[in-house]
Design a protein around this motif. Structure first.
Motif, short mmCIF file in Angstrom:
data_model
loop_
_atom_site.label_atom_id
_atom_site.label_comp_id
_atom_site.label_asym_id
_atom_site.label_seq_id
_atom_site.Cartn_x
_atom_site.Cartn_y
_atom_site.Cartn_z
N THR A 172 -29.44 13.05 -13.50
CA THR A 172 -30.55 13.42 -12.60
C THR A 172 -31.50 14.35 -13.34
OG1 THR A 172 -29.15 15.22 -11.73
CG2 THR A 172 -29.21 13.16 -10.48
N SER A 202 -34.96 11.24 -12.91
CA SER A 202 -34.44 9.92 -13.23
C SER A 202 -33.18 10.03 -14.09
CB SER A 202 -35.48 9.09 -13.96
OG SER A 202 -36.63 8.90 -13.17
N ASN A 224 -35.07 5.63 -19.37
CA ASN A 224 -34.30 5.73 -18.13
C ASN A 224 -33.54 4.43 -17.88
OD1 ASN A 224 -35.19 8.40 -17.35
ND2 ASN A 224 -37.18 7.49 -16.91
N ARG A 227 -31.99 3.16 -11.32
CA ARG A 227 -32.16 3.96 -10.11
C ARG A 227 -30.84 3.87 -9.34
NH1 ARG A 227 -35.55 1.08 -7.27
NH2 ARG A 227 -35.79 -0.57 -8.82
N ALA A 255 -35.54 0.87 -14.24
CA ALA A 255 -36.31 2.11 -14.13
C ALA A 255 -37.47 2.12 -15.14
CB ALA A 255 -35.39 3.31 -14.39
N THR A 258 -40.13 7.48 -19.03
CA THR A 258 -40.93 8.65 -18.68
C THR A 258 -41.58 9.24 -19.93
OG1 THR A 258 -39.42 9.19 -16.85
CG2 THR A 258 -40.90 10.94 -17.61
#
Length: 595
Positions: A172, A202, A224, A227, A255, A258
């Protein structure tokens, strides 16, 4: 980590029917240099003497973790239920956090995912005391975490103060620790996650520092995976109906990668959407950043598990475009996605172009994408780096010249993700031997025995692996984190090692010049390297550049191409020493790299 996908050969060497590849593959020349081969026996070879003249006469590594004081033991937290994160946790980083010239070791831990569980052991930092002795300084350094479930790490100086900082990816989100260089409030590192704007939640895996806009400040990319939540966990089975871990495809929850842009004032902005990284989703496990098309801009490669890989080409205006399918590195040579775990960026034939080597699932074989003017060929070669890999599942990976003969060798950390036909280790059904391949030149390799280069053969569920010279003797060592087992500290004892030279390449900001390109010239021969510590699987390597020189006792010249494109020449240098190269102190040259 998906089930074995259709390919030219199945695990028994029987030719299978395959679907026609997508038309986009017509843009890439397909080269197959080997026929179907039956994989080796699933059991590791007993530690025996070399079987031919090209095999090593003795082990290349000695496992010394216990006597060195590196006591880390990874925990996935597995008890009864098979939670998906348990299978992919476990990274490792090498960093000189106290600037004493010795690489320290940071190990990423998991812990229980059962409801209400509080027994997460936390991460560990071991200070290198020299002479193969390590001290656990986690509490003093303040980097043990706060009960998060860890995945991997990336080391880099994000605030240009000359001290290496630490990012840790978690189930997380992640944590960003700034290295303050002294015991501020009793701690060496300060948790600046929230104030720095690293706010994502994520499931992050591999991460990398790189300066994509060339503004002098390191940005951060995080791959990532899914989810996922405990409430959405699925029940899956294998080996005659036994409960086991699922494929990521069962969840149908890919996912986005990022991207955090470094503002240069200690804070970051999440620019994922503005950069266009929402245009393709995946199950990201491996990440690496480099200039793959030689346009002077840094791109992003994401190795995805069971779905096509992504190659985000830097458009130069803050945006990226996924061109993996167009450029030939999204899927294999027959148009099928594979289970991508770790990724190593390597100039395999030392010609000035960066190839991609990706570790995969058992039955798929590790894959090599050869770079041809910015486009890639999924090359299958009889003596290629992926040739002996079909019986195993690869995670951590790295190329280095372990015996200093002037040719890159290859180490791969293996470990299953589902039950196999038989257990190689009665105490761990996911354990496999690791692999060590000796480089023969021209992109060819020979697998060495004993497997993994150790005597006896080590059987573990290996994950993250980091490579570096831990005792500054010119030989590359390794640290391997093993799922639900002790870490392996592999001291390089390769016989008859050649001469060597190591460079720490420092940019104008006073930090390791991540993504600088380095060309070494000696006796009419050329070797290429990249300053790229953040690659492999969930791990961060020695940022220094190492060259094996064989019998040569000096080099003629070293040329560095800095991230902004300027080039400098340094040298000549005598062999068998570690040197520091600083931007602005060499002789300016132009056009050596050809772009």
């Amino acid at each position: 980590m998906t089930a074995s996908s259709p390919d030219l050969c199945n695990g028994l060497g029987v030719r299978r029917r395959i679907p026609a590849p997508p038309c986009a593959l017509g843009l890439t020349v397909i080269l197959i240099l080997s026929a179907c081969r039956k994989p080796a026996n699933d059991l590791p070879s007993a530690p025996t003497a070399a079987t031919n003249s090209l095999s090593a006469p003795a082990p290349w590594f000695e496992e010394v973790a216990a006597q060195a004081g590196l006591t880390f033991r990874h925990s996935s937290g597995h008890a009864k239920r098979f939670y998906m994160p348990e299978m992919v946790t476990g990274g490792v980083g090498l960093l000189d956090f106290d600037a004493d010239g010795l690489l320290d070791v940071f190990c990423v831990n998991g812990g229980s995912l059962d409801p209400g569980a509080t027994n997460r052991p936390g991460h560990k930092l071991y200070r290198n005391l020299g002479h193969w002795k390590f001290e656990d300084v986690t509490e003093r350094a303040g980097v043990g975490g706060y009960g998060e479930y860890g995945m991997g790490c990336a080391c880099g100086d994000f605030n240009n103060d000359g001290r290496v900082d630490l990012y840790i990816s978690h189930l997380t989100g992640g944590l960003l620790f700034r290295n303050d260089g002294h015991a501020r409030g009793g701690r060496i590192f300060t948790n600046v996650t929230r104030e720095a704007g690293i706010t994502g939640d994520s499931w992050g895996t591999s991460a990398a520092w790189f300066d994509y806009d060339r503004d002098g400040h390191l940005d951060l990319i995080v791959a990532n995976y899914l989810r996922w939540s405990r409430e959405t966990e699925l029940n899956c089975f294998s080996r005659g109906g036994l409960p086991d871990y699922c494929s990521p495809l069962n969840y149908k929850a890919p996912a986005m990668t990022t991207l955090y842009h470094n503002r240069g004032n200690g804070t970051f902005e999440n620019v994922t959407l503005a950069a266009g990284l929402d245009k393709a989703y995946g199950n990201g496990l491996g990440a690496a950043c480099a200039d793959f098309n030689r346009d002077g801009l840094l791109d992003i490669f994401i190795a995805n598990d069971g779905v096509p890989n992504q190659l985000w080409i830097n458009q130069g205006n803050g945006r990226f475009q996924d061109e993996a399918l167009l450029r030939g590195c999204a899927v294999n040579l027959v148009g099928m996605p594979r289970a991508g775990m770790g990724v190593a960026v390597v100039d395999l034939r030392q010609r000035g172009a960066l190839d991609l080597f990706v570790t995969h699932l058992v039955g798929e074989g590790n894959g090599l994408f050869v770079n041809t003017e910015g486009y890639f060929v999924d090359a299958v070669m009889a003596k290629g780096p992926g040739a002996p890999s079909r019986p195993y599942t690869g995670f951590g990976v790295g190329f280095a010249d372990f015996n200093n003969d002037g040719e890159l060798d290859l180490y791969i950390a293996n470990g299953r993700v589902k039950y196999g036909v038989q257990d190689l280790d009665p105490s761990d059904p996911y354990a496999e031997p690791n692999a060590l391949l000796r480089g023969l030149g021209n992109g060819e390799f020979e697998e060495l025995k004993p497997l993994g280069g150790t005597q006896p053969v080590l059987l573990s569920s290996s994950r993250g692996t980091a490579f570096g010279d831990l005792d500054n003797n010119g030989a590359i060592d390794a640290v391997v984190v093993n799922r639900d087992g002790p870490a392996h500290l592999l001291r390089n004892v390769a016989p008859q090692r050649g001469h060597w030279i190591i460079f720490r390449v420092i940019d104008s900001q006073g930090r390791d010049a991540i993504n600088a390109s380095v060309r070494l010239e000696l006796d009419g021969r050329v070797q290429f390297r990249e300053v790229m510590p953040n690659q492999g699987y969930c791990s961060s390597n020695d940022p220094r550049i190492h060259f094996g020189l064989g019998r040569r006792e000096k080099i003629d010249r070293l040329i560095v191409r800095w991230v902004k494109g300027d080039e400098e020449a340094f040298g000549p240098f005598e062999a068998d020493r570690a040197l520091e190269i600083r931007q602005g102190r060499g002789q300016k040259v132009q056009g050596v790299f050809g772009y």
